[in-house]
Motif scaffolding. Structure first.
Motif, PDB file in Angstrom:
ATOM      1  N   UNK A 183       0.809  -1.221   0.000  1.00  0.00           N
ATOM      2  CA  UNK A 183       0.000   0.000   0.000  1.00  0.00           C
ATOM      3  C   UNK A 183       0.840   1.268   0.000  1.00  0.00           C
ATOM      4  N   UNK A 184       2.035   1.205  -0.547  1.00  0.00           N
ATOM      5  CA  UNK A 184       2.888   2.388  -0.538  1.00  0.00           C
ATOM      6  C   UNK A 184       2.379   3.403  -1.559  1.00  0.00           C
ATOM      7  N   UNK A 185       2.513   4.693  -1.231  1.00  0.00           N
ATOM      8  CA  UNK A 185       2.100   5.757  -2.162  1.00  0.00           C
ATOM      9  C   UNK A 185       3.094   5.844  -3.312  1.00  0.00           C
ATOM     10  N   UNK A 186       2.630   6.273  -4.489  1.00  0.00           N
ATOM     11  CA  UNK A 186       3.562   6.447  -5.606  1.00  0.00           C
ATOM     12  C   UNK A 186       4.547   7.569  -5.324  1.00  0.00           C
ATOM     13  N   UNK A 187       5.698   7.491  -5.986  1.00  0.00           N
ATOM     14  CA  UNK A 187       6.682   8.562  -5.831  1.00  0.00           C
ATOM     15  C   UNK A 187       6.204   9.838  -6.517  1.00  0.00           C
ATOM     16  N   UNK A 188       5.465   9.682  -7.623  1.00  0.00           N
ATOM     17  CA  UNK A 188       4.966  10.851  -8.356  1.00  0.00           C
ATOM     18  C   UNK A 188       3.726  10.455  -9.150  1.00  0.00           C
ATOM     19  N   UNK A 189       2.930  11.462  -9.490  1.00  0.00           N
ATOM     20  CA  UNK A 189       1.784  11.280 -10.381  1.00  0.00           C
ATOM     21  C   UNK A 189       1.879  12.334 -11.479  1.00  0.00           C
ATOM     22  N   UNK A 190       1.884  11.867 -12.727  1.00  0.00           N
ATOM     23  CA  UNK A 190       1.989  12.761 -13.882  1.00  0.00           C
ATOM     24  C   UNK A 190       0.592  12.937 -14.459  1.00  0.00           C
ATOM     25  N   UNK A 191      -0.023  14.077 -14.196  1.00  0.00           N
ATOM     26  CA  UNK A 191      -1.392  14.316 -14.654  1.00  0.00           C
ATOM     27  C   UNK A 191      -1.392  14.822 -16.099  1.00  0.00           C
ATOM     28  N   UNK A 192      -2.331  14.302 -16.898  1.00  0.00           N
ATOM     29  CA  UNK A 192      -2.466  14.768 -18.277  1.00  0.00           C
ATOM     30  C   UNK A 192      -3.220  16.101 -18.284  1.00  0.00           C
ATOM     31  N   UNK A 193      -2.892  16.947 -19.262  1.00  0.00           N
ATOM     32  CA  UNK A 193      -3.599  18.227 -19.383  1.00  0.00           C
ATOM     33  C   UNK A 193      -5.084  18.003 -19.580  1.00  0.00           C
ATOM     34  N   UNK A 194      -5.434  17.047 -20.420  1.00  0.00           N
ATOM     35  CA  UNK A 194      -6.834  16.669 -20.623  1.00  0.00           C
ATOM     36  C   UNK A 194      -7.095  15.404 -19.817  1.00  0.00           C
ATOM     37  N   UNK A 195      -7.881  15.532 -18.766  1.00  0.00           N
ATOM     38  CA  UNK A 195      -8.085  14.392 -17.870  1.00  0.00           C
ATOM     39  C   UNK A 195      -8.869  13.253 -18.521  1.00  0.00           C
ATOM     40  N   UNK A 196      -9.447  13.512 -19.717  1.00  0.00           N
ATOM     41  CA  UNK A 196     -10.161  12.445 -20.438  1.00  0.00           C
ATOM     42  C   UNK A 196      -9.204  11.579 -21.249  1.00  0.00           C
ATOM     43  N   UNK A 197      -7.956  12.020 -21.394  1.00  0.00           N
ATOM     44  CA  UNK A 197      -6.978  11.221 -22.128  1.00  0.00           C
ATOM     45  C   UNK A 197      -6.688   9.924 -21.377  1.00  0.00           C
ATOM     46  N   UNK A 198      -6.398   8.887 -22.139  1.00  0.00           N
ATOM     47  CA  UNK A 198      -6.096   7.582 -21.542  1.00  0.00           C
ATOM     48  C   UNK A 198      -4.947   6.945 -22.307  1.00  0.00           C
ATOM     49  N   UNK A 199      -3.927   6.487 -21.587  1.00  0.00           N
ATOM     50  CA  UNK A 199      -2.821   5.763 -22.213  1.00  0.00           C
ATOM     51  C   UNK A 199      -3.219   4.294 -22.363  1.00  0.00           C
ATOM     52  N   UNK A 200      -3.222   3.801 -23.601  1.00  0.00           N
ATOM     53  CA  UNK A 200      -3.521   2.401 -23.881  1.00  0.00           C
ATOM     54  C   UNK A 200      -2.272   1.588 -24.187  1.00  0.00           C
ATOM     55  N   UNK A 201      -1.200   2.285 -24.573  1.00  0.00           N
ATOM     56  CA  UNK A 201       0.039   1.593 -24.937  1.00  0.00           C
ATOM     57  C   UNK A 201       1.223   2.458 -24.537  1.00  0.00           C
TER      58      UNK A 201
END
Length: 321
Positions: free
Chosen positions: A73-91
């Motif tokens: 349950x460790x927290x991530x070191x960082x979170x990289x937020x996308x400019x458009x929150x509707x974007x999704x990385x599939x690959x």
């Protein structure tokens, strides 16, 4: 099952010659940790160079350091937020030096990331399609391929220039890979296509009779894995007329393939099931079951870890030899 223009597929590959010096292959795995991504993990990358794991999906990428791999349950070191929150990385694909990453998905751009010393966007490449299903990078990191419905974009990654937009069969464009001066595409139309990277001329078409869900090559670029909707895995030689099949007998929605950096084994995930098989002999080494569907996986280049992505987290396995 036959391969067009080739000998019929053998259901069993030849047994490995005992005199051949074989590289280490894992005999089992041990579940050692969990990375709580918070949303569906659609793509994942392990960089042995930066000693981090990158979990990708809707809205953001989470970055995990090595100390998180053996915790629950460790927290991530960082979170990289996308400019458009509707974007999704599939690959996502690591560059060969594992210091850079390219991501694509539900977005009109492909993103190049520098991972060290801390992750930052190097460039965004404007793409012509709304959804990138699959990415591939050449072994010299010069060329990047992005697969969209009905076409493949070929990019000069060094200069960030689109070289060509190449049309491929609309229902043969779910996945893409590159080996030397060829690239490969496959999808719902059940055919695996090989293309000349320079001229984009079609070289071969293999009729596999079942929908293709994934393609992956080994580090030597001699062997290509093809994962089918039926859960069968085809392994074919990229130059010689050799092809073999591992039959697992399961109809699947998600099928992922990842070759180990050693080239001596690969991991295939099929819905909730994980299998590790030797290459090219397809001997089953171990299997695991998860409680939810596995959507993606990666194996660290030091052959120590397997990480799988699922509904809201990633699971870390240590490979035991």
């Amino acid at each position: 099952m036959a391969v067009q223009g080739h000998h019929p597929l053998l259901s069993q590959p030849p047994v490995a010659d005992e005199v051949v010096v074989r590289q280490r292959i894992p005999r089992k795995s041990w579940k050692v940790g969990r990375l709580c991504h918070g949303k569906k993990v659609c793509a994942i990358a392990i960089s042995s160079s930066t000693h981090h794991v990158y979990t990708c999906g809707h809205g953001y990428i989470r970055v995990w350091d090595e100390s998180a791999l053996r915790t629950w349950n460790k927290a991530p070191q960082a979170q990289l937020n996308f400019q458009d929150r509707h974007n999704c990385v599939l690959s996502c694909k690591l560059f060969p030096d594992e210091q850079s990453l390219i991501t694509g998905g539900v977005s009109r751009t492909l993103t190049l990331w520098d991972l060290a010393p801390t992750p930052r966007i190097r460039a965004q490449l404007a793409s012509a399609g709304p959804i990138c299903y699959s990415l591939a990078i050449s072994s010299n990191a010069q060329i990047g391929l992005a697969c969209f419905k009905g076409f493949v974009e070929i990019w000069d990654l060094q200069n960030q220039i689109l070289i060509r937009k190449h049309e491929v069969p609309e229902y043969g464009s779910r996945c893409v890979d590159i080996t030397g001066n060829k690239f490969w595409t496959g999808g719902e139309d059940t055919s695996l296509y090989s293309w000349d990277l320079r001229s984009c001329r079609k070289l071969q078409q293999y009729n596999l009779h079942h929908e293709i869900l994934s393609i992956a090559h080994d580090p030597s670029e001699e062997w290509l894995l093809v994962g089918l909707r039926t859960s069968d895995v085809i392994i074919l030689h990229t130059h010689r007329k050799e092809a073999f099949k591992a039959v697992i007998h399961k109809y699947v929605h998600h099928h992922n393939l990842k070759f180990a950096a050693s080239g001596s084994y690969f991991v295939t995930t099929m819905d909730e099931s994980i299998y590790c098989l030797s290459a090219p002999y397809l001997q089953r080494l171990f299997e695991e079951e998860e409680s939810t569907e596995v959507l993606c996986c990666d194996v660290s280049s030091d052959n120590q870890y397997l990480v799988t992505g699922s509904r809201n987290c990633a699971t870390v396995y240590q490979l035991l030899y």
